[in-house]
Design a protein around this motif. Sequence first.
Motif, PDB file in Angstrom:
ATOM      1  N   GLN A 106     -28.412 -10.011 -55.504  1.00  0.00           N
ATOM      2  CA  GLN A 106     -28.438 -10.626 -56.820  1.00  0.00           C
ATOM      3  C   GLN A 106     -28.701  -9.568 -57.875  1.00  0.00           C
ATOM      4  O   GLN A 106     -29.564  -8.703 -57.701  1.00  0.00           O
ATOM      5  CB  GLN A 106     -29.510 -11.723 -56.886  1.00  0.00           C
ATOM      6  N   VAL A 107     -27.957  -9.643 -58.967  1.00  0.00           N
ATOM      7  CA  VAL A 107     -28.094  -8.702 -60.076  1.00  0.00           C
ATOM      8  C   VAL A 107     -28.815  -9.412 -61.218  1.00  0.00           C
ATOM      9  O   VAL A 107     -28.412 -10.503 -61.635  1.00  0.00           O
ATOM     10  CB  VAL A 107     -26.716  -8.198 -60.554  1.00  0.00           C
ATOM     11  N   PHE A 108     -29.880  -8.785 -61.714  1.00  0.00           N
ATOM     12  CA  PHE A 108     -30.648  -9.346 -62.819  1.00  0.00           C
ATOM     13  C   PHE A 108     -30.380  -8.518 -64.068  1.00  0.00           C
ATOM     14  O   PHE A 108     -30.451  -7.287 -64.038  1.00  0.00           O
ATOM     15  CB  PHE A 108     -32.140  -9.349 -62.504  1.00  0.00           C
ATOM     16  N   CYS A 109     -30.075  -9.197 -65.164  1.00  0.00           N
ATOM     17  CA  CYS A 109     -29.760  -8.534 -66.421  1.00  0.00           C
ATOM     18  C   CYS A 109     -30.748  -8.965 -67.491  1.00  0.00           C
ATOM     19  O   CYS A 109     -30.843 -10.155 -67.812  1.00  0.00           O
ATOM     20  CB  CYS A 109     -28.353  -8.886 -66.880  1.00  0.00           C
ATOM     21  N   CYS A 110     -31.484  -7.991 -68.024  1.00  0.00           N
ATOM     22  CA  CYS A 110     -32.329  -8.253 -69.178  1.00  0.00           C
ATOM     23  C   CYS A 110     -31.483  -8.035 -70.428  1.00  0.00           C
ATOM     24  O   CYS A 110     -30.968  -6.931 -70.643  1.00  0.00           O
ATOM     25  CB  CYS A 110     -33.528  -7.302 -69.201  1.00  0.00           C
ATOM     26  N   SER A 111     -31.340  -9.076 -71.229  1.00  0.00           N
ATOM     27  CA  SER A 111     -30.639  -8.969 -72.491  1.00  0.00           C
ATOM     28  C   SER A 111     -31.633  -9.120 -73.632  1.00  0.00           C
ATOM     29  O   SER A 111     -32.831  -9.310 -73.407  1.00  0.00           O
ATOM     30  CB  SER A 111     -29.544 -10.037 -72.587  1.00  0.00           C
ATOM     31  N   VAL A 112     -31.129  -9.036 -74.853  1.00  0.00           N
ATOM     32  CA  VAL A 112     -32.018  -9.021 -76.011  1.00  0.00           C
ATOM     33  C   VAL A 112     -32.909 -10.259 -76.053  1.00  0.00           C
ATOM     34  O   VAL A 112     -34.112 -10.159 -76.309  1.00  0.00           O
ATOM     35  CB  VAL A 112     -31.196  -8.906 -77.312  1.00  0.00           C
ATOM     36  N   CYS A 163     -29.200 -13.988 -64.065  1.00  0.00           N
ATOM     37  CA  CYS A 163     -29.073 -13.610 -62.668  1.00  0.00           C
ATOM     38  C   CYS A 163     -27.655 -13.930 -62.201  1.00  0.00           C
ATOM     39  O   CYS A 163     -27.158 -15.046 -62.426  1.00  0.00           O
ATOM     40  CB  CYS A 163     -30.102 -14.364 -61.808  1.00  0.00           C
ATOM     41  N   TYR A 164     -26.994 -12.945 -61.566  1.00  0.00           N
ATOM     42  CA  TYR A 164     -25.630 -13.090 -61.082  1.00  0.00           C
ATOM     43  C   TYR A 164     -25.549 -12.634 -59.629  1.00  0.00           C
ATOM     44  O   TYR A 164     -26.423 -11.897 -59.148  1.00  0.00           O
ATOM     45  CB  TYR A 164     -24.656 -12.216 -61.891  1.00  0.00           C
ATOM     46  N   LEU A 208     -25.814 -17.297 -61.706  1.00  0.00           N
ATOM     47  CA  LEU A 208     -26.670 -18.117 -60.853  1.00  0.00           C
ATOM     48  C   LEU A 208     -27.826 -18.730 -61.629  1.00  0.00           C
ATOM     49  O   LEU A 208     -28.281 -19.833 -61.308  1.00  0.00           O
ATOM     50  CB  LEU A 208     -27.225 -17.267 -59.701  1.00  0.00           C
ATOM     51  N   LEU A 209     -28.300 -18.033 -62.649  1.00  0.00           N
ATOM     52  CA  LEU A 209     -29.469 -18.511 -63.394  1.00  0.00           C
ATOM     53  C   LEU A 209     -29.503 -17.859 -64.768  1.00  0.00           C
ATOM     54  O   LEU A 209     -29.187 -16.675 -64.915  1.00  0.00           O
ATOM     55  CB  LEU A 209     -30.760 -18.178 -62.642  1.00  0.00           C
ATOM     56  N   GLU A 210     -29.899 -18.638 -65.775  1.00  0.00           N
ATOM     57  CA  GLU A 210     -30.125 -18.107 -67.112  1.00  0.00           C
ATOM     58  C   GLU A 210     -31.451 -18.637 -67.634  1.00  0.00           C
ATOM     59  O   GLU A 210     -31.708 -19.843 -67.588  1.00  0.00           O
ATOM     60  CB  GLU A 210     -28.997 -18.505 -68.064  1.00  0.00           C
TER      61      GLU A 210
END
Length: 241
Positions: free
Chosen positions: A135-141, A146-147, A154-156
């Motif tokens: 799973q790839v986790f992306c921190c945005s502004v 989670c993708y 997968l999750l926001e």
Amino acid sequence: MTWSLDPGGGGKRELEFPKHNYGILRQIIYCSKFNTYFALRKDCSLKVYNKDFVETFTVLNLDLKLVKSIIFNPETDELITGGVGGVKFWKYRMNHKSNNKVIAMSNYELFLRADYPHMGGNWVTKVELDVVTQQVFCCSVQALFCYNTQGQLLLEIPNPHKCSPTACIYSSYIKSILTCSTDCEIKAWSANGIITHRFTGHTRAITNLLIHPETPSIFISCSKDGSIRFWSLDIYSQLLR
């Protein structure tokens, strides 16, 4: 530079790579499988160095000028980059071209495998990977995403903190996501995006989180308050500072 522990209680310098003086590295990842370093420089260029810290490959792509974070996936031999414009997956493999060079790993390159311009909401400040779940986790502004590695969302979690999240990690021990921010808080989230706990103690922005490499029930945080803290996932409390 690399350092090893000295039995006398100190440390001694084993190797020194002076070539780093030609450019400041913002992030560097060592890949033991290939004995290679992947580096993101201050000018946002993406470089590959061999074991002797000799540059073997550069990604020549103007879109990389706004890359903010990199992570390597040892399961797929891919480098994952995140920044303005989403997330890209780069396969690290042999180029199969005729190569007369004797420089180690000079016949390996990064090939773009997938480009997800909307992954992470277009502006990714940090990417993290849970190798076990892929799973790839992306921190945005203003959000955490989670993708899977095929780009499926997968999750926001919108607005996980009062300020932009600075880092996140996945704890398989409690099956939860841990996030931190400049608001001085660390939060634990369930798999469906429900907050389960707040860890407090830092007095300035928290810059990174790490699961203890030998004890999965402990995670580590570092902050601009000058402290590194150890936290227990058994008692949900601070252990050491």
